[in-house]
Scaffold this motif. Structure first.
Motif, PDB file in Angstrom:
ATOM      1  N   ARG A 144       0.830  -1.207   0.000  1.00 42.17           N
ATOM      2  CA  ARG A 144       0.000   0.000   0.000  1.00 42.17           C
ATOM      3  C   ARG A 144       0.860   1.252   0.000  1.00 42.17           C
ATOM      4  NH1 ARG A 144      -1.906   3.442   3.718  1.00 42.17           N
ATOM      5  NH2 ARG A 144      -3.953   4.413   3.288  1.00 42.17           N
ATOM      6  N   ASP A 147       2.156   2.066  -3.387  1.00 41.72           N
ATOM      7  CA  ASP A 147       1.090   2.632  -4.214  1.00 41.72           C
ATOM      8  C   ASP A 147       0.913   4.121  -3.938  1.00 41.72           C
ATOM      9  OD1 ASP A 147      -1.319   2.285  -6.028  1.00 41.72           O
ATOM     10  OD2 ASP A 147      -2.304   3.012  -4.199  1.00 41.72           O
ATOM     11  N   THR A 148       0.992   4.526  -2.667  1.00 45.88           N
ATOM     12  CA  THR A 148       0.857   5.955  -2.365  1.00 45.88           C
ATOM     13  C   THR A 148       2.034   6.750  -2.932  1.00 45.88           C
ATOM     14  OG1 THR A 148       1.996   5.824  -0.209  1.00 45.88           O
ATOM     15  CG2 THR A 148      -0.385   5.400  -0.246  1.00 45.88           C
ATOM     16  N   ARG A 150       3.666   6.118  -5.633  1.00 42.24           N
ATOM     17  CA  ARG A 150       3.566   6.178  -7.090  1.00 42.24           C
ATOM     18  C   ARG A 150       2.400   7.031  -7.590  1.00 42.24           C
ATOM     19  NH1 ARG A 150       5.258  -0.176  -8.193  1.00 42.24           N
ATOM     20  NH2 ARG A 150       7.445   0.279  -8.730  1.00 42.24           N
ATOM     21  N   THR A 151       1.521   7.425  -6.679  1.00 45.74           N
ATOM     22  CA  THR A 151       0.325   8.136  -7.119  1.00 45.74           C
ATOM     23  C   THR A 151       0.128   9.498  -6.475  1.00 45.74           C
ATOM     24  OG1 THR A 151      -1.020   6.975  -5.464  1.00 45.74           O
ATOM     25  CG2 THR A 151      -0.901   6.005  -7.669  1.00 45.74           C
ATOM     26  N   HIS A 152       0.860   9.811  -5.396  1.00 42.17           N
ATOM     27  CA  HIS A 152       0.596  11.068  -4.693  1.00 42.17           C
ATOM     28  C   HIS A 152       1.385  12.214  -5.313  1.00 42.17           C
ATOM     29  CE1 HIS A 152      -1.234  12.981  -1.182  1.00 42.17           C
ATOM     30  NE2 HIS A 152      -0.179  13.791  -1.216  1.00 42.17           N
ATOM     31  N   ARG A 197       9.306   9.243 -11.723  1.00 39.83           N
ATOM     32  CA  ARG A 197       8.376  10.355 -11.488  1.00 39.83           C
ATOM     33  C   ARG A 197       9.221  11.562 -11.119  1.00 39.83           C
ATOM     34  NH1 ARG A 197       3.919  10.153  -7.309  1.00 39.83           N
ATOM     35  NH2 ARG A 197       2.791  11.491  -8.759  1.00 39.83           N
ATOM     36  N   THR A 201       5.188  19.748  -9.150  1.00 41.55           N
ATOM     37  CA  THR A 201       3.766  20.068  -9.254  1.00 41.55           C
ATOM     38  C   THR A 201       3.490  21.294 -10.100  1.00 41.55           C
ATOM     39  OG1 THR A 201       3.811  21.452  -7.273  1.00 41.55           O
ATOM     40  CG2 THR A 201       3.414  19.090  -6.959  1.00 41.55           C
ATOM     41  N   TRP A 424       0.764  13.364   1.794  1.00 41.28           N
ATOM     42  CA  TRP A 424       1.204  11.974   1.570  1.00 41.28           C
ATOM     43  C   TRP A 424       1.316  11.228   2.891  1.00 41.28           C
ATOM     44  CZ3 TRP A 424       5.795   9.917   3.499  1.00 41.28           C
ATOM     45  CH2 TRP A 424       6.022   8.570   3.155  1.00 41.28           C
ATOM     46  N   ARG A 427      -2.019  10.207   4.180  1.00 35.44           N
ATOM     47  CA  ARG A 427      -2.597   9.114   3.393  1.00 35.44           C
ATOM     48  C   ARG A 427      -1.858   7.807   3.643  1.00 35.44           C
ATOM     49  NH1 ARG A 427      -2.129   8.845  -3.168  1.00 35.44           N
ATOM     50  NH2 ARG A 427      -3.008   6.751  -3.457  1.00 35.44           N
ATOM     51  N   GLU A 463      -9.941   0.390   0.467  1.00 30.98           N
ATOM     52  CA  GLU A 463      -9.451   1.525   1.243  1.00 30.98           C
ATOM     53  C   GLU A 463     -10.535   2.104   2.149  1.00 30.98           C
ATOM     54  OE1 GLU A 463      -6.078   4.210   2.016  1.00 30.98           O
ATOM     55  OE2 GLU A 463      -6.314   2.227   1.110  1.00 30.98           O
TER      56      GLU A 463
END
Length: 786
Positions: A144, A147-148, A150-152, A197, A201, A424, A427, A463
């Motif tokens: 998990r 995953d955060t 790679r996506t946040h 990545r 931003t 982040w 989360r 989630e």
């Protein structure tokens, strides 16, 4: 774009926005550490502004082991490097991420992200509690977490390539830092590293935050308001002025990094300088260190003489520092642990609880004995959850008739709002996990809910389910940490049971499998060796000297929580009943351990749990004596429960007159009531002792003449409850007969008009006990007086 260029751009954007950025470097450990040094150099961050959390040495930066990340609390720097290879834990993230200032970088070093969930380290070893092994620990938390990452937003990820330069002399044997000679080396052109990545931003500088303000006629010195860093902080300080008036209470809630502890420190210093006695408590002194640091700084700024300045105590001489108050006498600020602070609150002017959500409700309520009290707490964080504080404590606070002022602080001090690294962390660590909204479960009752065993894979895949279940567990306990989330997902001995309504979690229980240990482990435990994750078997074996206590297998209810909107509907009892029915014949017993209160003891007794132990010392955090209870589900479990209940009854009388002499009599009553004799209780009183006892009940005798038979009778009644006595009479039996208190103290505590009336009341209370448990000799003696 190579790593050096990326680090420079991340740093520039962080500076422009006054936010932080997260840089993940994954690959082999030695390469990731070298890449981190390259990134820090390229970002233009000085060595003395960088902290390395690693088990490896780092010559250039201040270094701590990850398990000591708590030392960063209250400190700031421009960069933190967390080495997640050897002993990664969620707590280390939660404790270190807040130390990075706006404009800084948080650098995470990790194994290849696709492989990381399958790797095991020192933290995983702590989850492999016997009889489970390391191979039984899963990697769901890291799955998990990846995953955060790679996506946040605001998270840069770089796959670091191995350094194949065989002539590299910058590493020594076993050392992954650059040598002193390389400290000023220019960053290399690492074009082989893959930037997965960039984490940029594109945000621009945010609008300026409102400036702090000073009230028109402040009760605190102007220097205190000049020390505030945000408008929120000055507003909180102004609200804390209300503590100058007895009968007031102030609640300050904020996320981490908002300066709430500093505001409390400024208030404490202002009170002390004005001659007030200020008591400060927190789960530990480390949690209150920021408050004391800010208090000392203000007192130095206004040149107040410190007559005593110790780590946990500040005493000042009388002085006027621009306050509107008449400042005479000497003030002080002192720290006491929670339980001691609760006892001392009535003797001070102001009590301040820092990180209040991490303290038990009972201790917080005791602080209201002070003329004025402040409760400062984190809303989201590993220190404790402000939501739980609100649910559990608000009723007590409003029942106290205090004039309550609520303050919420939202403005970050160390970085700008909307910081992606803070988002982040919330989360990834589920710091903002919350139970379902009230409307979704409003009609939940034992007839409308569904029972389910919730597997760790279910939590990982859903989630929403994870947030609701973990959110309830946070509310249930005053000390919930990010590590607990990893335990919930990965520990092989833990499992979850829940009641749901239309898919929403309304009640949840976290279970720990214990016992079932082999003979060698049981023998080691009997000899004093601690065995992780086996609380009940450990106490019953090592403390209570039962060599076979760890052989049966049990499920300990670590935590149980019901949504606050549907409490007192029988849902907790319903959940325990469903668990008992499900695990029947699968384990030997169900167990629990908790800080004993009358209400909790009654709750567990109603679900067939039996008292087997009361701890003789208070828990340092809760200030309560822990109770252990079991509910047997097999023949082996019944044998275990039966012998420990019997041993408990045999020893508790002596313990109550010694180590438990100050235990709340209502706790004693509830604990003994939950230790049913089951028909095997024997009142062993001799003919001579019956004459003494009957004379005290019906005639001219005195209970002080021979305590033993009176204790036997009192225990028999409090366990069996077969005689007709009221609560006050039972408290009298506890305080005088079992705890051997002085007559004057007992009479005063229980509200008797005189010592003589208290003595007569004890005689009357003994009469139904003689009638219930007496033998022929006792009845013959009784008839003499009748």
């Amino acid at each position: 774009m190579n790593l050096a260029a990326l680090a420079a751009r991340l740093r520039a954007e962080a500076n422009r926005t006054n936010q932080r950025r997260l840089l993940v470097l994954h690959g082999e450990r030695v390469d990731c550490l070298d890449a981190a040094f390259t990134a820090i150099e390229a970002a233009g961050i000085a060595d003395d502004e960088t902290t390395l959390l690693s088990t490896r040495e780092g010559f250039r930066f201040e270094r701590h082991r990850p398990k000591h990340a708590s030392r960063l609390l209250g400190t700031t720097c421009e960069a933190v490097i967390l080495d997640a290879f050897a002993e990664f834990s969620p707590n280390a993230v939660g404790q270190s991420v807040g130390a990075v200032d706006g404009g800084g970088l948080y650098v995470l070093l990790a194994p290849p992200l696709d492989e990381w969930p399958d790797r095991r380290d020192g933290f995983d070893e702590s989850l492999a509690v016997p009889p489970f092994g390391l191979d039984d620990v899963s990697g769901r938390f890291r799955t998990r977490l990846v995953d955060t990452l790679r996506t946040h937003p605001g998270v840069a990820i770089v796959a670091v390539s191995p350094d194949n330069d065989d002539d590299d002399t910058s590493r020594s044997d076993g050392d992954t830092s650059r040598s002193d000679g390389d400290a000023d080396a220019a960053p290399e052109d690492d074009t082989t590293d893959e930037i997965e990545r960039h984490g940029l931003t594109g945000d621009e500088a945010p609008p300026p935050e409102p400036e702090p303000t000073t009230p028109t006629s402040p009760g605190f010195p102007a220097a205190a308001y000049e020390s505030c860093l945000t408008r929120d902080q000055s507003r909180a300080l102004s609200s804390l002025e209300r503590l100058r008036t007895p009968g007031s209470a102030v609640v300050v809630e904020a996320d981490r990094g908002r300066g709430k502890s500093s505001a409390a420190g400024l208030a404490a210093a202002s009170f002390a300088a004005a001659g007030r006695d200020v008591l400060v408590t927190a789960p530990s002194f480390a949690g209150a260190s920021a408050l004391f640091e800010r208090a000392r700084a203000l007192l130095a700024k206004v040149d107040v003489p410190l007559t005593v300045d110790e780590e946990r105590r500040i005493e000042v001489g009388s002085s006027e520092i621009g306050s509107s108050e008449d400042t005479t006498g000497r003030g002080r600020i002192r720290y006491l642990p929670p339980a001691e602070a609760a006892d001392a609150a009535g003797d001070v002017d102001v009590a301040i609880a820092d990180e209040a959500a991490a303290l038990p409700v009972r201790l917080l309520a005791d602080l209201l004995d002070a003329p004025a009290a402040a409760f400062v707490t984190t809303v989201h964080g590993y220190e404790g959850a402000g939501r739980g504080f609100s649910v559990r404590f608000r009723d007590r606070l409003h029942e106290s008739d205090r004039r309550v002022t609520d303050v919420r602080m939202d403005d970050p001090i160390r970085y700008a709002r909307g910081d992606p690294v803070e988002g982040w962390a919330f989360r990834a660590l589920m710091l903002d996990a919350r139970p379902p909204v009230e409307a979704a479960i409003a009609d939940a009752n034992p007839e409308t809910v569904d029972y389910r065993a919730v597997g760790s894979d279910d939590l990982l895949a859903d989630e929403h389910l994870l947030s609701e279940a973990f959110g309830l567990l946070v509310l249930a306990h005053y000390r919930t940490e990010p590590d607990d989330l990893a335990r919930l997902l990965d520990a092989p001995n833990l499992s979850l049971r829940a009641l749901t309504r239309d898919g929403h979690v309304v009640s949840v229980a976290l279970l720990a499998r214990e016992g079932g240990l082999d003979a060698a482990t049981r023998e080691a435990m009997y000899d004093g060796e601690r065995v992780r994750g086996n609380m009940l078997p450990d106490v019953l074996t090592s403390q209570l000297r039962d060599p076979e206590a760890a052989a049966p297998t049990g499920l300990r209810v670590m935590r149980i929580a019901t949504h606050h909107a549907v409490r007192r509907r029988g849902l907790g009892s319903k959940l325990l009943g469903e668990i008992a029915e499900e695990v029947d014949n699968d384990v030997d017993y169900l167990g629990t351990g908790f800080g004993a209160t009358p209400e909790l003891l009654d709750f567990w007794r109603e679900s067939c749990y039996r008292t087997v132990h009361l701890a003789t010392t208070r828990n340092a955090a809760s200030g309560e004596h822990s109770a252990l209870m079991v509910n047997p589900t097999s023949d082996d479990g019944r044998a275990l429960a039966r012998r420990h209940a019997r041993w408990f009854r045999e020893r508790i009388g002596a313990v109550l007159s010694d180590a438990l002499r100050d235990l709340d009599p209502d706790v004693v009553r509830a604990a003994l009531s939950a230790c049913a004799a089951g028909g095997d209780a024997v009142v062993d009183i001799s003919e001579y002792e019956w004459r003494l006892t009957v004379a005290a009940a019906y005639g001219p005798g005195l209970a002080d003449a021979a305590p033993r038979p009176f204790r036997r009778l009192a225990l028999a009644h409090l366990i069996d409850r077969e005689a007709d006595l009221g609560a006050r009479e039972e408290r009298l039996l506890v305080r005088k007969v079992l705890q051997a208190r002085q007559w004057e103290r007992v009479a005063d505590e229980l509200g008797y008009v005189s010592t003589a009336e208290c003595m007569r009341s004890l005689g009357r209370a003994l009469q139904p006990l003689v009638d219930r448990y007496g033998d022929e000799a006792a009845f013959a003696e009784r008839d003499r007086y009748k």
